[in-house]
Enzyme design. Structure first.
Site, PDB file in Angstrom:
ATOM      1  CD  GLU A  63      -1.474  -2.451   1.670  1.00  0.00           C
ATOM      2  OE1 GLU A  63      -2.233  -3.427   1.617  1.00  0.00           O
ATOM      3  OE2 GLU A  63      -0.288  -2.532   2.098  1.00  0.00           O
ATOM      4  N   PRO A 266      10.895 -13.890  -0.455  1.00  0.00           N
ATOM      5  CG  PRO A 266      11.700 -15.129   1.329  1.00  0.00           C
ATOM      6  CD  PRO A 266      12.149 -14.367   0.121  1.00  0.00           C
ATOM      7  NE  ARG A 267       2.823  -8.928   1.411  1.00  0.00           N
ATOM      8  CZ  ARG A 267       2.817  -7.795   0.712  1.00  0.00           C
ATOM      9  NH1 ARG A 267       3.551  -7.715  -0.390  1.00  0.00           N
ATOM     10  NH2 ARG A 267       2.113  -6.754   1.085  1.00  0.00           N
ATOM     11  N   GLY A 323      13.336  -3.214  -1.230  1.00  0.00           N
ATOM     12  CA  GLY A 323      13.268  -2.193  -2.261  1.00  0.00           C
ATOM     13  C   GLY A 323      13.880  -2.563  -3.594  1.00  0.00           C
ATOM     14  CD  GLU A 324      18.609  -4.585  -4.215  1.00  0.00           C
ATOM     15  OE1 GLU A 324      19.578  -3.897  -4.566  1.00  0.00           O
ATOM     16  OE2 GLU A 324      18.719  -5.776  -3.824  1.00  0.00           O
ATOM     17  CG  ASN A 348       0.840  -4.986  -7.743  1.00  0.00           C
ATOM     18  OD1 ASN A 348       0.152  -5.115  -8.743  1.00  0.00           O
ATOM     19  ND2 ASN A 348       1.703  -4.008  -7.584  1.00  0.00           N
ATOM     20  CG  LEU A 349      -0.892  -9.273 -11.830  1.00  0.00           C
ATOM     21  CD1 LEU A 349      -0.936  -8.287 -12.975  1.00  0.00           C
ATOM     22  CD2 LEU A 349      -1.567 -10.557 -12.249  1.00  0.00           C
ATOM     23  CB  ILE A 350       0.525  -3.827 -11.577  1.00  0.00           C
ATOM     24  CG1 ILE A 350      -0.960  -4.213 -11.641  1.00  0.00           C
ATOM     25  CG2 ILE A 350       0.791  -2.580 -12.412  1.00  0.00           C
ATOM     26  CD1 ILE A 350      -1.880  -3.240 -10.939  1.00  0.00           C
ATOM     27  CD  GLU A 351       7.685  -3.464  -8.457  1.00  0.00           C
ATOM     28  OE1 GLU A 351       8.817  -2.948  -8.357  1.00  0.00           O
ATOM     29  OE2 GLU A 351       7.039  -3.878  -7.472  1.00  0.00           O
TER      30      GLU A 351
END
Length: 441
Positions: A63, A266-267, A323-324, A348-351
């Site tokens: 978010e 991993p998230r 951040g990578e 999210n798949l958009i990136e």
């Protein structure tokens, strides 16, 4: 009656919530810091002046990144205003610090206790509140309404599963959702569900995550990594969740590409050690991103020269950096999006699409249904049923470069076609801010 029960339950839950923070802090120290903020007490430094304060709540990392273009646009349109960014997780807070530094103030959103929320609102005196995507806190909404603070649900989504749960509360749910001043939905189906739950002033403005631009330096870094990895097939499993890495490794074992490299990301950072141990138990050579390359790899990223090659016997590169993610996508031939092999709702798949990488995603995508359907329809993504299906489709893509290139091009076009939600959202939000002293866009 339901509201009274809800508020009473928070008095019971609050001590347990603090205990949970302390338990979680054993794995991620940030959970034991700033606990007072979770009860509405101000951080050490609060700027107080007559400038309008725009408060943006972004619960965690995803978010926060989605809010970045909007916050940047708000600061440009209203340079006279201050911005407060609130979170619920240390990783979200760290992401906010990484993206904005001292340009914004930050703290944790208080628990949904009346006295805590009132204390928060008295301290900060926001002119406008903006909450991202799915954050619906009944007491917060009530107290903002009582304090005459416009509260806008932006980039709003409402899955069919969440709608069914909320609809059970009938009039109570309608009163809660009706407390938002505006609701700016991602898609017509989101808007329809939110309206049925009582939301007023609902508009469909699109998904702001399409406006998240991967910095060129991250793409260059990923390209340098790809050179350093060599000619073997590379795939990334991004934002994987607990219990899912084992399934990803099952797919990797079944993959008909013995020289392939898996980049496993991993998230949650507190799980890096756990995932590394799992990989090693499978008998695979694992190297952490933090251990690879050092200064030589940084030079490679700057010069596009691969002078820090990845050892050939490394089969899993653990993405243990923050951040990578965009660089991991740029280094890969195919991207699998985690949170979707188990019933966790997807990520999210958009990136990945924006970087131009073919996307694979599992069957459980109820938090990203519309984006997934649109990506599949555009030829940018393929939905797989289980680990064996993931291995099969990966093998097909590794064997068919023309198909990979076509999917990558479709992914880039798909991401570009859906941009613009941030500007549309900004146009609405500016109408809700005090006008005197401001510079309109």
């Amino acid at each position: 009656m339901l509201r009274a029960i809800y508020r009473a339950l928070w008095w019971v839950v609050a001590p347990l919530a603090v205990l949970r923070l302390l338990i979680r802090s054993r794995r991620e120290r940030g959970y034991r810091e700033h606990i007072g903020e979770r009860f509405g007490y101000a951080p050490a430094r609060v700027l107080e002046d007559d400038a309008p304060l725009i408060w943006v709540h972004a619960v965690s990392v995803g978010e926060t990144r989605a809010a970045e273009p909007l916050i940047t646009a708000l600061m440009k349109a209203r340079p006279d205003a201050r911005v407060l960014l609130t979170h619920m997780t240390p990783s979200g807070r760290a992401t906010g610090a990484q993206l904005f530094g001292d340009r914004v103030q930050r703290c944790y959103l208080p628990y949904d206790l009346p006295h805590a929320v009132r204390r928060f609102l008295r301290t900060w005196r926001p002119s406008l509140g903006i909450v991202m995507e799915t954050e619906v806190w009944p007491t917060l909404i009530d107290e903002c309404r009582a304090a005459d603070v416009p509260l806008v649900l932006t980039n709003a989504r409402m899955s069919a599963r969440s709608f069914k749960r909320a609809a059970r509360f009938g009039a109570a749910a309608r009163e809660v959702f009706g407390g938002f001043s505006r609701v700016l939905a991602q898609s017509p189906s989101d808007a329809e569900r939110l309206t049925a739950l009582g939301a007023r002033n609902v508009a469909v403005l699109g998904n702001m995550k399409f406006d998240m631009a991967t910095p060129p330096e991250l793409v260059a870094r990923g390209r340098a990594w790809r050179e350093a990895i060599g000619a073997r097939p590379v795939w990334v499993a991004a934002s994987t969740r607990e219990g899912e890495e084992a399934l990803v490794l099952d797919a990797f074992a079944a993959l008909a590409a013995p020289q392939a490299l898996l980049i496993l990301v991993p998230r949650h950072p507190q799980r890096f050690d756990e995932v590394a141990a799992l990989v090693e138990r499978r008998g695979l050579r694992c190297m952490r991103r933090s251990e690879w390359g050092g200064a030589a790899l940084a030079a490679a990223a700057a010069t596009h020269v691969a002078d820090a090659p990845l050892p050939r016997d490394v089969t899993v590169l653990l993405g243990d950096s923050m951040g990578e993610l965009g660089a991991y996508y740029a280094a890969s031939d195919v991207a699998f999006i985690g949170g979707s092999l188990l019933p966790l709702g997807g990520q999210n798949l958009i990136e990945a699409c924006a970087v131009g990488v073919p996307v694979l995603i599992g069957p459980h995508v109820f938090n990203f249904t519309q984006a997934t359907l649109d990506a599949v329809a555009a030829g940018a993504a393929v939905q797989v049923a289980d680990p064996s299906d993931l291995a099969r489709v990966l093998g097909e893509l590794f064997a068919d470069k023309a198909r990979r290139v076509a999917m990558g091009a479709a992914a880039s076009a798909f991401a570009a076609r859906h941009r613009g939600a941030t500007q549309r959202t900004l146009d609405v939000l500016l109408t809700l801010l005090p006008q005197d002293g401001g510079v309109q866009a």
